[in-house]
Each structure stands twice: as structure tokens, then as C-alpha cells.
Design a protein around this motif. Structure first.
Motif, PDB file in Angstrom:
ATOM      1  N   GLY A 272       0.810  -1.211   0.000  1.00 19.96           N
ATOM      2  CA  GLY A 272       0.000   0.000   0.000  1.00 19.96           C
ATOM      3  C   GLY A 272       0.843   1.260   0.000  1.00 19.96           C
ATOM      4  O   GLY A 272       2.057   1.223   0.188  1.00 19.96           O
ATOM      5  N   GLU A 273       0.170   2.382  -0.223  1.00 20.91           N
ATOM      6  CA  GLU A 273       0.848   3.674  -0.235  1.00 20.91           C
ATOM      7  C   GLU A 273       0.691   4.327   1.124  1.00 20.91           C
ATOM      8  O   GLU A 273      -0.305   4.148   1.799  1.00 20.91           O
ATOM      9  CB  GLU A 273       0.268   4.562  -1.332  1.00 20.91           C
ATOM     10  CG  GLU A 273       0.528   4.015  -2.706  1.00 20.91           C
ATOM     11  CD  GLU A 273       0.049   4.940  -3.810  1.00 20.91           C
ATOM     12  OE1 GLU A 273      -0.112   6.146  -3.551  1.00 20.91           O
ATOM     13  OE2 GLU A 273      -0.154   4.445  -4.923  1.00 20.91           O
ATOM     14  N   SER A 274       1.685   5.114   1.498  1.00 20.50           N
ATOM     15  CA  SER A 274       1.671   5.766   2.802  1.00 20.50           C
ATOM     16  C   SER A 274       1.825   7.270   2.642  1.00 20.50           C
ATOM     17  O   SER A 274       2.516   7.745   1.741  1.00 20.50           O
ATOM     18  CB  SER A 274       2.804   5.222   3.674  1.00 20.50           C
ATOM     19  OG  SER A 274       2.776   5.852   4.937  1.00 20.50           O
ATOM     20  N   GLN A 275       1.218   8.004   3.543  1.00 19.37           N
ATOM     21  CA  GLN A 275       1.351   9.458   3.584  1.00 19.37           C
ATOM     22  C   GLN A 275       2.584   9.875   4.383  1.00 19.37           C
ATOM     23  O   GLN A 275       2.988  11.030   4.361  1.00 19.37           O
ATOM     24  CB  GLN A 275       0.107  10.079   4.231  1.00 19.37           C
ATOM     25  CG  GLN A 275      -1.199   9.709   3.556  1.00 19.37           C
ATOM     26  CD  GLN A 275      -1.388  10.442   2.248  1.00 19.37           C
ATOM     27  OE1 GLN A 275      -0.947  11.575   2.100  1.00 19.37           O
ATOM     28  NE2 GLN A 275      -2.029   9.798   1.290  1.00 19.37           N
ATOM     29  N   LEU A 276       3.171   8.921   5.116  1.00 11.02           N
ATOM     30  CA  LEU A 276       4.299   9.226   5.998  1.00 11.02           C
ATOM     31  C   LEU A 276       5.625   9.228   5.250  1.00 11.02           C
ATOM     32  O   LEU A 276       5.778   8.552   4.233  1.00 11.02           O
ATOM     33  CB  LEU A 276       4.370   8.207   7.133  1.00 11.02           C
ATOM     34  CG  LEU A 276       3.172   8.135   8.071  1.00 11.02           C
ATOM     35  CD1 LEU A 276       3.378   7.018   9.085  1.00 11.02           C
ATOM     36  CD2 LEU A 276       2.944   9.452   8.769  1.00 11.02           C
ATOM     37  N   THR A 277       6.596   9.940   5.812  1.00 17.28           N
ATOM     38  CA  THR A 277       7.954   9.895   5.274  1.00 17.28           C
ATOM     39  C   THR A 277       8.541   8.514   5.563  1.00 17.28           C
ATOM     40  O   THR A 277       8.087   7.833   6.488  1.00 17.28           O
ATOM     41  CB  THR A 277       8.838  10.975   5.929  1.00 17.28           C
ATOM     42  OG1 THR A 277       8.977  10.652   7.317  1.00 17.28           O
ATOM     43  CG2 THR A 277       8.259  12.371   5.751  1.00 17.28           C
ATOM     44  N   PRO A 278       9.562   8.108   4.816  1.00 20.78           N
ATOM     45  CA  PRO A 278      10.183   6.801   5.106  1.00 20.78           C
ATOM     46  C   PRO A 278      10.694   6.700   6.551  1.00 20.78           C
ATOM     47  O   PRO A 278      10.609   5.630   7.155  1.00 20.78           O
ATOM     48  CB  PRO A 278      11.328   6.729   4.100  1.00 20.78           C
ATOM     49  CG  PRO A 278      10.869   7.565   2.952  1.00 20.78           C
ATOM     50  CD  PRO A 278      10.090   8.695   3.580  1.00 20.78           C
ATOM     51  N   ALA A 279      11.200   7.790   7.097  1.00 20.27           N
ATOM     52  CA  ALA A 279      11.681   7.753   8.482  1.00 20.27           C
ATOM     53  C   ALA A 279      10.540   7.469   9.459  1.00 20.27           C
ATOM     54  O   ALA A 279      10.674   6.653  10.375  1.00 20.27           O
ATOM     55  CB  ALA A 279      12.368   9.064   8.842  1.00 20.27           C
ATOM     56  N   MET A 280       9.396   8.110   9.255  1.00 16.41           N
ATOM     57  CA  MET A 280       8.254   7.891  10.145  1.00 16.41           C
ATOM     58  C   MET A 280       7.636   6.508   9.923  1.00 16.41           C
ATOM     59  O   MET A 280       7.124   5.906  10.860  1.00 16.41           O
ATOM     60  CB  MET A 280       7.208   8.986   9.948  1.00 16.41           C
ATOM     61  CG  MET A 280       7.660  10.349  10.441  1.00 16.41           C
ATOM     62  SD  MET A 280       8.305  10.334  12.142  1.00 16.41           S
ATOM     63  CE  MET A 280       6.875   9.862  13.058  1.00 16.41           C
ATOM     64  N   GLN A 281       7.716   6.009   8.697  1.00 17.03           N
ATOM     65  CA  GLN A 281       7.262   4.635   8.450  1.00 17.03           C
ATOM     66  C   GLN A 281       8.121   3.658   9.249  1.00 17.03           C
ATOM     67  O   GLN A 281       7.613   2.693   9.801  1.00 17.03           O
ATOM     68  CB  GLN A 281       7.335   4.307   6.963  1.00 17.03           C
ATOM     69  CG  GLN A 281       6.319   5.028   6.120  1.00 17.03           C
ATOM     70  CD  GLN A 281       6.496   4.733   4.646  1.00 17.03           C
ATOM     71  OE1 GLN A 281       6.858   3.618   4.265  1.00 17.03           O
ATOM     72  NE2 GLN A 281       6.250   5.725   3.804  1.00 17.03           N
ATOM     73  N   GLY A 282       9.429   3.925   9.287  1.00 20.48           N
ATOM     74  CA  GLY A 282      10.332   3.082  10.063  1.00 20.48           C
ATOM     75  C   GLY A 282      10.006   3.125  11.553  1.00 20.48           C
ATOM     76  O   GLY A 282      10.028   2.103  12.237  1.00 20.48           O
ATOM     77  N   VAL A 283       9.698   4.305  12.054  1.00 22.92           N
ATOM     78  CA  VAL A 283       9.314   4.439  13.462  1.00 22.92           C
ATOM     79  C   VAL A 283       8.058   3.618  13.735  1.00 22.92           C
ATOM     80  O   VAL A 283       7.981   2.861  14.706  1.00 22.92           O
ATOM     81  CB  VAL A 283       9.092   5.925  13.834  1.00 22.92           C
ATOM     82  CG1 VAL A 283       8.447   6.050  15.202  1.00 22.92           C
ATOM     83  CG2 VAL A 283      10.399   6.687  13.783  1.00 22.92           C
ATOM     84  N   ALA A 284       7.058   3.767  12.860  1.00 28.10           N
ATOM     85  CA  ALA A 284       5.809   3.024  13.029  1.00 28.10           C
ATOM     86  C   ALA A 284       6.051   1.520  12.979  1.00 28.10           C
ATOM     87  O   ALA A 284       5.481   0.763  13.770  1.00 28.10           O
ATOM     88  CB  ALA A 284       4.810   3.439  11.951  1.00 28.10           C
TER      89      ALA A 284
END
Length: 192
Positions: free
Chosen positions: A126-138
Motif C-alpha cells: 500500500g501507499e503511505s502518507q508518511l515519510t520513510p523515516a516515520m514509516q520506520g518508526v511506526a
């Protein structure tokens, strides 16, 4: 953690299990979609157990608090039963993603879903609205979170690409299927 710009993720630890890992951080909706009918049955039974036991205790050993007190207790028991039943249902489903219980059906569903996404040209997770850094945090916050579900219910609501599996298998299978479809359209003659 990777220091290369653009690579803001860590490699997740692989837990050795008897069954194959499908996803170590599946999205909430995916866990619900992949649930088996037996998960629903177990969740409903667990949800009904609390209020049923309270009712049985009140019938066999009355508390004599009156109708108002019993009604409040039943409502609270019902609410807690619903929460507990949902958590039990969710955990039974997600443990199959982790490979901690039999998951042959889910492995097939996963392969079909991801290969179809590859063939349509969509991102597989899927697509995300978050930056890659915030995706990593999540991802780091919710990876294998179901193992601690009884203490702190924590769900993954973020689309990201960090799921602990080699996604090349989906692309290889999609290539095989596309090639088979092409050959079928050409009448089965591979020399054309």
C-alpha cells in the motif's frame, strides 16, 4: 540502522517458528481480512464468557445489590468481554502471520494478494502518507506487537515496506504467471 540516505530502516529480527513467516507487522485491516471462521467463533465465545459467568454467579450466589447494581456490573462485564473477545480473535489471526500457528491458507492468500498487486503495478504493502523515516518508526513500534497483546494492545495502522519477508518471491511468481498468460494468448507456442 542504515546510514545511507534514503535507507531509514533496520533489518527486523527473524523468530524461528514451525511455520513460514508471512508478515511480522501486518496492517490491522489485513489481519481482520485473513481471519478464519474459527477465530470469529473463539472471539465470540470469549466475549460472551464474562457476562455469562457474571450472570451465572448472580443466579447461584446473589449479591443482593439490587437491579441497578447488577445491571451496571453486567454492562461493565459485557464491555470488558467485548474487548477481551476482540483481542483474542485478533491475536489468533495475527499469530498465523508470524508463523506461530498453522498458516497454509494464509500463505496462499498472501501470495495471491501480493502477486495480484504486482501484476497491477501497485505497491504491495500500500501507499503511505508518511515519510520513510516515520514509516520506520511506526514499523519498529508495532513489529511483533501481538506477542504483548494481553498487556498492551497495539495495532499497525500504517502502510510501510518493512515486513520482515523477502518480497522478491511475489515478483518472481508474478513474472511466471504473466509469462504463462502470454504463452496462453499466443496459443502455447514459445517461439513466437
Amino acid at each position: 540502522m542504515s546510514t545511507t540516505p534514503g535507507n531509514t530502516y533496520t533489518i527486523s529480527k527473524q523468530i524461528k517458528t514451525e511455520y513460514p513467516l508471512i508478515d511480522n507487522d501486518p496492517h490491522f485491516k489485513r489481519v481482520i481480512r485473513y481471519a478464519r471462521p474459527s477465530d470469529y467463533v473463539h472471539g465470540i465465545v470469549a466475549a460472551a464468557a464474562g457476562p455469562s459467568l457474571l450472570y451465572a454467579m448472580e443466579r447461584f450466589a446473589p449479591s443482593y445489590v439490587g437491579k441497578g447494581g447488577v445491571a451496571q456490573t453486567m454492562r461493565l462485564g459485557g464491555a470488558m468481554g467485548l474487548c477481551g473477545g476482540f483481542i483474542y480473535f485478533y491475536q489468533r489471526s495475527i499469530l498465523r502471520f508470524y508463523g506461530m500457528s498453522e498458516n497454509a491458507r494464509e500463505v496462499q492468500m498472501d501470495m495471491r494478494e501480493m502477486v495480484d498487486k504486482v501484476k497491477r503495478g501497485e505497491p504491495i504493502y500500500g501507499e503511505s502518507q508518511l515519510t520513510p523515516a516515520m514509516q520506520g518508526v511506526a514499523a519498529r513500534q508495532s513489529r511483533y506487537s501481538a506477542l504483548f497483546m494481553a498487556v498492551l494492545p497495539w495495532f499497525n495502522f500504517v502502510n510501510h515496506s518493512q515486513h520482515g519477508v523477502d518480497t522478491a518471491k511475489y515478483y518472481r511468481q508474478a513474472e511466471r504467471e504473466l509469462e504463462a498468460e502470454r504463452l496462453a494468448r499466443e496459443g502455447g507456442n514459445p517461439s513466437q
